[in-house]
Scaffold this motif. Sequence first.
Motif, mmCIF file in Angstrom:
data_model
loop_
_atom_site.group_PDB
_atom_site.id
_atom_site.type_symbol
_atom_site.label_atom_id
_atom_site.label_comp_id
_atom_site.label_asym_id
_atom_site.label_seq_id
_atom_site.Cartn_x
_atom_site.Cartn_y
_atom_site.Cartn_z
ATOM 1 N N GLN A 158 21.723 -44.667 10.058
ATOM 2 C CA GLN A 158 22.741 -43.607 10.201
ATOM 3 C C GLN A 158 23.121 -43.417 11.664
ATOM 4 O OE1 GLN A 158 20.837 -40.442 7.420
ATOM 5 N NE2 GLN A 158 22.772 -39.543 8.090
ATOM 6 N N SER A 159 22.105 -43.360 12.508
ATOM 7 C CA SER A 159 22.351 -43.130 13.928
ATOM 8 C C SER A 159 23.146 -44.284 14.537
ATOM 9 C CB SER A 159 21.015 -42.959 14.651
ATOM 10 O OG SER A 159 21.213 -42.834 16.032
ATOM 11 N N TYR A 170 17.554 -43.547 8.221
ATOM 12 C CA TYR A 170 17.844 -42.568 9.281
ATOM 13 C C TYR A 170 18.292 -43.291 10.558
ATOM 14 C CZ TYR A 170 14.895 -39.572 6.280
ATOM 15 O OH TYR A 170 14.335 -38.896 5.242
ATOM 16 N N ILE A 171 17.576 -44.335 10.899
ATOM 17 C CA ILE A 171 17.955 -45.107 12.101
ATOM 18 C C ILE A 171 19.320 -45.757 11.886
ATOM 19 C CG2 ILE A 171 17.350 -47.121 13.503
ATOM 20 C CD1 ILE A 171 15.537 -44.800 14.148
ATOM 21 N N THR A 182 13.037 -43.909 6.886
ATOM 22 C CA THR A 182 13.257 -44.004 8.335
ATOM 23 C C THR A 182 14.241 -45.120 8.665
ATOM 24 O OG1 THR A 182 12.107 -43.683 10.449
ATOM 25 C CG2 THR A 182 11.428 -45.580 9.133
ATOM 26 N N SER A 239 10.437 -47.859 13.731
ATOM 27 C CA SER A 239 11.706 -47.141 13.849
ATOM 28 C C SER A 239 12.416 -47.492 15.154
ATOM 29 C CB SER A 239 11.478 -45.624 13.788
ATOM 30 O OG SER A 239 10.873 -45.260 12.573
ATOM 31 N N CYS A 261 10.061 -39.877 16.671
ATOM 32 C CA CYS A 261 10.802 -40.930 15.983
ATOM 33 C C CYS A 261 9.887 -41.602 14.947
ATOM 34 C CB CYS A 261 11.355 -41.921 17.007
ATOM 35 S SG CYS A 261 12.321 -43.250 16.281
ATOM 36 N N GLY A 262 9.098 -42.594 15.349
ATOM 37 C CA GLY A 262 8.272 -43.335 14.392
ATOM 38 C C GLY A 262 6.824 -42.875 14.386
ATOM 39 N N THR A 263 5.985 -43.624 13.688
ATOM 40 C CA THR A 263 4.557 -43.337 13.556
ATOM 41 C C THR A 263 3.854 -43.661 14.877
ATOM 42 O OG1 THR A 263 4.819 -44.050 11.274
ATOM 43 C CG2 THR A 263 2.576 -43.759 12.071
ATOM 44 N N THR A 314 7.370 -48.651 17.928
ATOM 45 C CA THR A 314 7.202 -48.375 16.508
ATOM 46 C C THR A 314 8.261 -49.131 15.703
ATOM 47 O OG1 THR A 314 8.724 -46.487 16.504
ATOM 48 C CG2 THR A 314 6.428 -46.034 17.090
ATOM 49 N N TYR A 346 15.531 -42.353 27.337
ATOM 50 C CA TYR A 346 16.720 -42.757 26.569
ATOM 51 C C TYR A 346 17.150 -41.635 25.618
ATOM 52 C CZ TYR A 346 19.764 -45.512 23.553
ATOM 53 O OH TYR A 346 20.842 -45.982 22.835
ATOM 54 N N PRO A 374 19.452 -40.062 19.522
ATOM 55 C CA PRO A 374 19.818 -41.170 18.641
ATOM 56 C C PRO A 374 18.656 -41.868 17.937
ATOM 57 C CG PRO A 374 20.079 -41.805 20.951
ATOM 58 C CD PRO A 374 19.766 -40.346 20.935
ATOM 59 N N LEU A 375 17.420 -41.716 18.437
ATOM 60 C CA LEU A 375 16.287 -42.396 17.792
ATOM 61 C C LEU A 375 15.769 -41.534 16.644
ATOM 62 C CD1 LEU A 375 14.607 -43.812 21.005
ATOM 63 C CD2 LEU A 375 15.705 -45.119 19.191
ATOM 64 N N SER A 376 16.567 -41.512 15.575
ATOM 65 C CA SER A 376 16.388 -40.572 14.470
ATOM 66 C C SER A 376 15.400 -41.098 13.434
ATOM 67 C CB SER A 376 17.747 -40.328 13.820
ATOM 68 O OG SER A 376 18.361 -41.584 13.543
ATOM 69 N N GLY A 377 14.149 -41.288 13.855
ATOM 70 C CA GLY A 377 13.123 -41.768 12.930
ATOM 71 C C GLY A 377 12.547 -40.654 12.067
ATOM 72 N N TRP A 378 11.738 -41.044 11.109
ATOM 73 C CA TRP A 378 11.275 -40.086 10.085
ATOM 74 C C TRP A 378 10.397 -38.977 10.637
ATOM 75 C CZ3 TRP A 378 6.709 -41.394 6.431
ATOM 76 C CH2 TRP A 378 5.763 -42.179 7.077
ATOM 77 N N HIS A 416 12.357 -35.924 11.410
ATOM 78 C CA HIS A 416 13.124 -35.355 10.300
ATOM 79 C C HIS A 416 12.610 -33.949 9.971
ATOM 80 C CE1 HIS A 416 14.765 -34.997 6.201
ATOM 81 N NE2 HIS A 416 15.585 -35.981 6.523
ATOM 82 N N PRO A 470 17.191 -39.601 1.627
ATOM 83 C CA PRO A 470 17.919 -40.661 2.333
ATOM 84 C C PRO A 470 18.739 -40.169 3.537
ATOM 85 C CG PRO A 470 18.902 -40.255 0.170
ATOM 86 C CD PRO A 470 17.673 -39.408 0.251
ATOM 87 N N ASP A 471 19.034 -38.882 3.634
ATOM 88 C CA ASP A 471 19.853 -38.374 4.743
ATOM 89 C C ASP A 471 18.998 -37.827 5.873
ATOM 90 O OD1 ASP A 471 22.446 -38.873 4.177
ATOM 91 O OD2 ASP A 471 22.718 -37.038 2.975
ATOM 92 N N TYR A 472 19.369 -38.156 7.096
ATOM 93 C CA TYR A 472 18.642 -37.622 8.243
ATOM 94 C C TYR A 472 19.058 -36.187 8.525
ATOM 95 C CZ TYR A 472 16.645 -37.088 12.882
ATOM 96 O OH TYR A 472 15.918 -36.643 13.957
ATOM 97 N N ALA A 511 24.211 -32.774 13.789
ATOM 98 C CA ALA A 511 23.571 -34.063 14.006
ATOM 99 C C ALA A 511 24.091 -34.726 15.269
ATOM 100 C CB ALA A 511 23.801 -34.972 12.812
ATOM 101 N N THR A 512 25.278 -34.380 15.695
ATOM 102 C CA THR A 512 25.847 -34.961 16.907
ATOM 103 C C THR A 512 24.950 -34.712 18.110
ATOM 104 O OG1 THR A 512 27.959 -34.317 15.991
ATOM 105 C CG2 THR A 512 27.970 -35.063 18.269
#
Lengths: 437, 437
Positions: B137-138, B134-135, B131, B98, A281-283, B96, A102, A253-257, A260, A268-270, A248-249
């Motif tokens: 935002q996407s 960030y999500i 996170t 996110s 993406c995530g943990t 996850t 994806y 799309p799975l913009s997890g921490w 970053h 707060p901004d990605y 960023a475009t």
Amino acid sequence: MTTLQECRTRDAQDPLRSLRDHFSLPEGVIYLDGNSLGALPRATPARVAQVVQQEWGQDLITSWNKAGWVSLPQRLGNQFAPWIGAGPDQVVFTDTTSVNLYKVLSAAARVARADHPGRTQLVSERSNFPTDLYIAQSVCQEYGLELVLVEPEEIATRLTPQVAVLLLTHVNYRTGAMHDMAAVTAQAHAHGILCVWDLCHSAGAVPVHLLDANADYAVGCSYKYLNGGPGAPAFVWVHPRLADRPGATFAQPLSGWFGHAAPFAFTPDYQPAPGIARYLCGTQPIVSLSALQCGLDIFTAAEPLGGMAALRAKSLALTDLFIALVEEHCAGHGLELATPRDHAARGSQVCLTRGEGLGVQGVGSGAYAIVQALIARGVVGDFRKGDGGKHLDILRFGFTPLYVGFEDVWNAVQHLRQVLESGEWRKPEFNHLNAVT
Amino acid sequence: MTTLQECRTRDAQDPLRSLRDHFSLPEGVIYLDGNSLGALPRATPARVAQVVQQEWGQDLITSWNKAGWVSLPQRLGNQFAPWIGAGPDQVVFTDTTSVNLYKVLSAAARVARADHPGRTQLVSERSNFPTDLYIAQSVCQEYGLELVLVEPEEIATRLTPQVAVLLLTHVNYRTGAMHDMAAVTAQAHAHGILCVWDLCHSAGAVPVHLLDANADYAVGCSYKYLNGGPGAPAFVWVHPRLADRPGATFAQPLSGWFGHAAPFAFTPDYQPAPGIARYLCGTQPIVSLSALQCGLDIFTAAEPLGGMAALRAKSLALTDLFIALVEEHCAGHGLELATPRDHAARGSQVCLTRGEGLGVQGVGSGAYAIVQALIARGVVGDFRKGDGGKHLDILRFGFTPLYVGFEDVWNAVQHLRQVLESGEWRKPEFNHLNAVT
């Protein structure tokens, strides 16, 4: 005519033979399903126990740094990158194949929309693994593309300037047929089409040269030939020219921490991390990731023994032998070869079909029952159902050169012959099609 | 004035005291960071060894059915559902936080677009966990929404008919402040706004009643209060009125095969499974999921001891005690309470701030160094950096009623007092801000 003695001689002369000792396989089993779930490396239980009891139980949160949990996706990616022809810091192990697909299909659709606005199609193979097509359907819906499904022989003629993205699985899960990645990618690029490759049945099984082939995106799983364990995290590779594309475009799309640029700054901004890290993406599930490392370590151990060239040579020798022995010993039972004889077009599995109507009444071809009868004898392959049309029922046998030997092939074929000649596959207990997974 | 003896008496009278024996904690450690990574259940190592050695190593692919791997996300979801006020077949553990948040925010955006076309905003809190933002935002970028970030006290006035979706974390990760889920959801619904709740700091820590609160979507992690292990798979809940909404448009975008109505039919078209199963995507990390079950089993063991009511009563007693003891024993060192005193607005953690300029030169408030000095003494809390503005540096202490006792609280505060009074936190080794994660 090959003999059992010749098979034993080939095992004795096999430069990779010692790698089998890195695995813990059940007694009395010939495991020809490593293309579904790879075998357990001997080192895994102790490694998992260490992660659980020491790193988690005793060291607790300090292990994110002290034990390097936080960089495990990257470290494993770097360890494995050479096996798929990728460079350093270009691969991460994370999430699942479906989720990673994806990410890359979305990224490709965004790039195509920017570079070639007006393109309307995403092309894939009708016999691609279903989850790939499901994810492609979703991405097509989001980006206003049409999903065009074609037969493998049609691909070349369907690569037109209407096409934004081509999604192919390198080695087909049903037939074991392998695409020429470099040639297909070059054809696609000639029309400005981005190429996404699914390597689930390739990684660790056949030579893959992502950079040399000039591929754009790739994903793959680690629980098959990489022996990472059930549901082990998948991998994702993106060519640096695309991974680093600014703006960023063009991030996925799975913009997890974890993707970053500064995950622990808690801003707060990605802001996407440079390179492949933005595909995190995530943990991540650390216990499963840690188990995977033991699978990858066996590839590292295979390097001084000849690396992928030696693995490929043995894989082809195993599948050649299986094909020859089946044709010699199991003739007259309706089995046909579905996997290409041409080495350049063959993965590390052999698939056999059986015509409809050869089974017992009401259960089609008998392929399912034959596989079940083999499993009862300790020869583990698997069955893939046909579609009632062009795609017939399939008996599928994976040959993992890390732990399958030539005598295994001989014995597997003898069991197949006995199952067919004795008619034991006709027993009712082998004919419960509803039990198929 | 509470005494050590009184703390010991409260431990002796604690109806949940026996649950501590279900955990394997390091000697000499007072673990107040279960809100970051929960402790190791005693049962986990053996369970993981069984999954790795028997289910994977010996039983191989048969375990997908025989050991129930294939339904593990649903079985764990059903086991835990009552603890968040959800019904059967409404929760799955998968992927996850996110990734799950991406699924539910996307689904919510699609529903809002269909039901209230023209709405332009997704509202969340500025101090939400990054996170989540960030999500968000996407998702906003994909669905043409504006992400509006507000302070908690502004939420009520910002719920207008312009808003499509409200995304809130139930218990704030920095302050431990808790929203009134039912009240906020009712306010949002009055304006036709869908509510997405992040339960990362709530699940297993405070009472959650998703159905009673009439929430729309929820996600949360399992490696904090649920003690599932590092990066253990997260969960997702969707109200049945939304999960079952017909039409592929309302399925979530990560349409992998495990969310298909018939995953093993291998059909080329995606058909979402009924209910929450459509929120599954790819093949899950079975070893990590299996470890998680041992964490959930302790909640099952807590049910006859009073369940969530007993856990909540103890959690509030622990945090009340910590606040009282800090104010009594650590006065005059610049610490301020950042967590609400009001029980109804407090999670299961206590956060302290320390004004800028109270630290040693060049390292701000000293909060980081105090936390490091405490860790060196075996009292494990954590530090969250301020933003240089409204949000100050934070010393964060989580109180997991399953394994933290009243004497632990007493001892932790004595260590804090000694760290402050002795000035040992000023030592250079505790002042390396770059080491922060």
